[in-house]
Design an enzyme around this catalytic site. Sequence first.
Site, mmCIF file in Angstrom:
data_model
loop_
_atom_site.group_PDB
_atom_site.id
_atom_site.type_symbol
_atom_site.label_atom_id
_atom_site.label_comp_id
_atom_site.label_asym_id
_atom_site.label_seq_id
_atom_site.Cartn_x
_atom_site.Cartn_y
_atom_site.Cartn_z
ATOM 1 N N THR A 131 1.096 -0.991 0.261
ATOM 2 C CA THR A 131 -0.117 0.134 0.240
ATOM 3 C C THR A 131 0.606 1.468 -0.062
ATOM 4 O O THR A 131 1.604 1.274 1.358
ATOM 5 C CB THR A 131 -0.680 0.143 1.177
ATOM 6 O OG1 THR A 131 -2.035 -1.323 1.077
ATOM 7 C CG2 THR A 131 -1.841 0.908 1.861
ATOM 8 N N LYS A 159 -0.776 6.398 8.798
ATOM 9 C CA LYS A 159 -0.441 6.459 7.853
ATOM 10 C C LYS A 159 -0.953 6.068 6.828
ATOM 11 O O LYS A 159 -1.290 7.122 5.485
ATOM 12 C CB LYS A 159 1.342 5.263 7.299
ATOM 13 C CG LYS A 159 1.604 5.540 5.919
ATOM 14 C CD LYS A 159 2.617 3.991 6.299
ATOM 15 C CE LYS A 159 1.734 2.942 5.811
ATOM 16 N NZ LYS A 159 1.103 2.673 4.964
ATOM 17 N N LYS A 199 -7.454 1.695 -3.371
ATOM 18 C CA LYS A 199 -6.834 0.446 -1.854
ATOM 19 C C LYS A 199 -6.837 2.100 -1.157
ATOM 20 O O LYS A 199 -7.313 1.387 0.529
ATOM 21 C CB LYS A 199 -5.143 0.190 -2.391
ATOM 22 C CG LYS A 199 -4.818 0.228 -0.995
ATOM 23 C CD LYS A 199 -5.233 -1.082 -0.084
ATOM 24 C CE LYS A 199 -4.511 -1.486 1.006
ATOM 25 N NZ LYS A 199 -5.230 -2.537 1.961
#
Lengths: 292, 292, 292, 292
Positions: free
Chosen positions: D92, D236, D167
């Site tokens: 990711t 994050k 994503k």
Amino acid sequence: MNIAFLGLGAMGVPMARNLAAAGHDLVVWNRTPKPDAVPGARSATSPAEACRAVELAITMLADDAAVESVVFDRDGVLGALARGACHLGMSTVSVGLARRLADAHSSQGQGFVASPVFGRPDAAAARKLWIVPGGTAADVARSRPVLEALGQGIFPMPDAPGAALAKLLGNFLILATIESLGEALALAEKAGLDPERLLEMLTGTVFGSPIAKNYGKIIATTAFEPAGFRLPLGLKDAKLALAAGEELNVPLPLAGLTRDRLLIALARGRADWDWSGLASVIREDAGLSPRR
Amino acid sequence: MNIAFLGLGAMGVPMARNLAAAGHDLVVWNRTPKPDAVPGARSATSPAEACRAVELAITMLADDAAVESVVFDRDGVLGALARGACHLGMSTVSVGLARRLADAHSSQGQGFVASPVFGRPDAAAARKLWIVPGGTAADVARSRPVLEALGQGIFPMPDAPGAALAKLLGNFLILATIESLGEALALAEKAGLDPERLLEMLTGTVFGSPIAKNYGKIIATTAFEPAGFRLPLGLKDAKLALAAGEELNVPLPLAGLTRDRLLIALARGRADWDWSGLASVIREDAGLSPRR
Amino acid sequence: MNIAFLGLGAMGVPMARNLAAAGHDLVVWNRTPKPDAVPGARSATSPAEACRAVELAITMLADDAAVESVVFDRDGVLGALARGACHLGMSTVSVGLARRLADAHSSQGQGFVASPVFGRPDAAAARKLWIVPGGTAADVARSRPVLEALGQGIFPMPDAPGAALAKLLGNFLILATIESLGEALALAEKAGLDPERLLEMLTGTVFGSPIAKNYGKIIATTAFEPAGFRLPLGLKDAKLALAAGEELNVPLPLAGLTRDRLLIALARGRADWDWSGLASVIREDAGLSPRR
Amino acid sequence: MNIAFLGLGAMGVPMARNLAAAGHDLVVWNRTPKPDAVPGARSATSPAEACRAVELAITMLADDAAVESVVFDRDGVLGALARGACHLGMSTVSVGLARRLADAHSSQGQGFVASPVFGRPDAAAARKLWIVPGGTAADVARSRPVLEALGQGIFPMPDAPGAALAKLLGNFLILATIESLGEALALAEKAGLDPERLLEMLTGTVFGSPIAKNYGKIIATTAFEPAGFRLPLGLKDAKLALAAGEELNVPLPLAGLTRDRLLIALARGRADWDWSGLASVIREDAGLSPRR
């Protein structure tokens, strides 16, 4: 002038005293009788009794519910005040109640001036209030000598709901100041700066309003008690500002943010803190203790 | 003092002129050469050439990227400045860059003072800037005569990152003022109050900071052009404040709210507006036109 | 069972028809008489007339005000219902009104079950409602045959206020779904992705609730009209959720965000849109047109 | 197929094992060597060594920094991979890095497919991942047999940045689900409802996505440890979603709200908790303990 003064709280007492000192003929009433609070004034046993023979009835009460009760109840202002007399409502109330009061008094041939004030009890005692009257030009004009005996400046608004809104927006700006300084000083403290010194820089340069200086000091020192203005009262006013916005489809996200902060403070048991105590929640969100 | 002055933009030109007028020996540099911008100063063709023989190098540049390039590039300040000389960085930069600059100069035996300023070009010209220097006591002390030739007040912070943060918090407070007045005046306007008159009441009583008066006037009259400080620059500073918070796990929801407002304004094509133009988005959320 | 059914709106008509079809003996009432809406049912001219001889009175009305009027007015349910009979309130109402109804009926020796439903008119017609009854165990038990004739699933809550809250929280979760998909699809569209294809991926994998599929489709295609549930009704429920939170000092910032979106949509004249039209405001914040 | 697999973490190991089991010829690398992690695979001592003779290099690494290092460093993927070979990036990562990787590989005559996945380690082991590949049609086509050995469903996006964004938006929707259920269940608990029972109603009716069921259970039982996906990793990803929005001037206030919640959780020392632990902050805002 013959004046009825209803509501002898922390604000009402010094205001009534100033009116008595200015030579007005005063009859006072309070839910819990305070016979000696205002030297030279007579005491009435009900709002109606106080209002029957006066030119002007002043209300200085805690919230919408108190005003509604004192005005609309059977022994209330509305039924007792003479045609041609005027009600000067100095409490901070909702825009909706200001509108309803203006309509009700008008339908009785009475005047109504919503006339909220800025200032704490010490400013009231010193005749340093800022006053924002809203009503017909004639009603504001005849109230003016009274207002001048109470404050240092008068800023008329076009009508009663406008005056109520102006006051709520002022309180919203205080909450916004608390929020913004609260965020800034929490980050500064965590970054190792001295909050008081940073504040000195900020208010010594371009951010130096009386509100920023006063509340900034409280926030930097986390002196949230004793309360100058209790946190639940601040929450009430945040809600009234949001309600005024909802009525006109105007979102106020910053007011919503402060409303949430105050709710959190109450959920943590801080009902007796000053409303600037909303900054304690900002501190905790930063991982700091609620007070230094 | 022998001084290199790097960056002759809207702020840099009047500042450099004031230094020349105060009798300092100036060599100037700008990415796009401006040979006649500062009477009495020599022009250099690179930052390195400007910095080689000076006691003090001042940078007044647009953003982090410009400062990084001017300092760290091959022909940059870091490599050219003598041991014992000092870099006085007056740009508004990130806390992280201020820390990196302090470390880099220290490792070269050079001094560094982050010294951001509050004030627009007219204040710079009038030597009315407010200056917030942060560095070692010795470096701040030797910069002081220069700072006194540029501003009306000096508020030292303990170190360079602290000075950078203090400036970012100041800009955050300006954004907070714009947001709070924007919400208040949009609701007032929709409720039928005159925004300018309401503002007069607010800033004439307890909300009267220079920032509130200045930006309140712009918002009440929706005079978002021409820009005094362009909207994308305001967005940059909002992001730097948020980044400073993220570094220390301090959320700043009010800064986030203004960041979002500025993004929306950009999405609507207002990159040339003043940053106070974030209030145009508040107006549209209330169903008002972006400008009156 | 002898049942009074009060409120023949888009939901009430199919529900009443299902009860008649299940063999219950029905008397119906609507503010605007609809004599032929429910085949086999008698019509009453007032709530009181409808309620006098029944075991169960069902209300399916628009909002708190409508329920208050039908229950508490002179010719209302409360005064007419027999001791021992039960009021099954299926409208979406505030937690406070649910509490007040439970208390009022209890003081009359009547039962009360708050029994809000999830589902639109087509689900009501197909007996596919989800029903959330809250009241005493005995009252819920005797309501059960009726509820089974109306829905596909029954989820009892411990009391009436709890059932009212559960429904409001469900509507809050729908608003949260609209907000989250609205943000995701607006960014995706601006980034050049096909919103419908992205949605297919999301709901085809781990995000595939009925709500996400249904509202995702509307948002991806911006099919905000005609309304399945009008935007002002969604706003009403967002406010009721926030009010339930305020009562217990629980802030709901995500509910506040959706409340603000809906206010903005109303300020832009979209009162006739579906509540999913709050996503139009998200689109405009991204610089997209309100509808594709 | 000859495949290099770089990154043997909690996700990488089961994925690599599935590829080996499917008969692919695997060479593996991990920063900390794990020679026996994947039976039948050879171990390389650097990304470059692993990539030299393969048709496909797969990276499954923690974050942007790890991917940048493994790809762009001297001994990295980019320099070692043959022209015509393809990099399948399954981590990711930011939209910006996906774009940069696509450009860099293209300039070397190599293919690149950003191919992030939905699913936790147990899903990886069971070949139940959902995979979102984005690249040229040809590169996605030749990756397909590999993807089919890893997951249960494949949803192609038009290009690598689009896949990275899809994503991130998925993870944003998980955060949104945590926030919305967190608010709903905190209020429910404070109102005296059983959170697990309310959740059962919600996910048993129209809110029943796998994500809502899975995270709802964690939130209702406050089982925030051990972490399935650590809180700092969730932060994050929230930041990457916000950054993707900022790049296109798209505000994501709900993502911002969850970012702030996660910052607060970190400020309170919960770095080892699952990212659903953001709900602990919601609980504390309601005056509840972080865990029941």
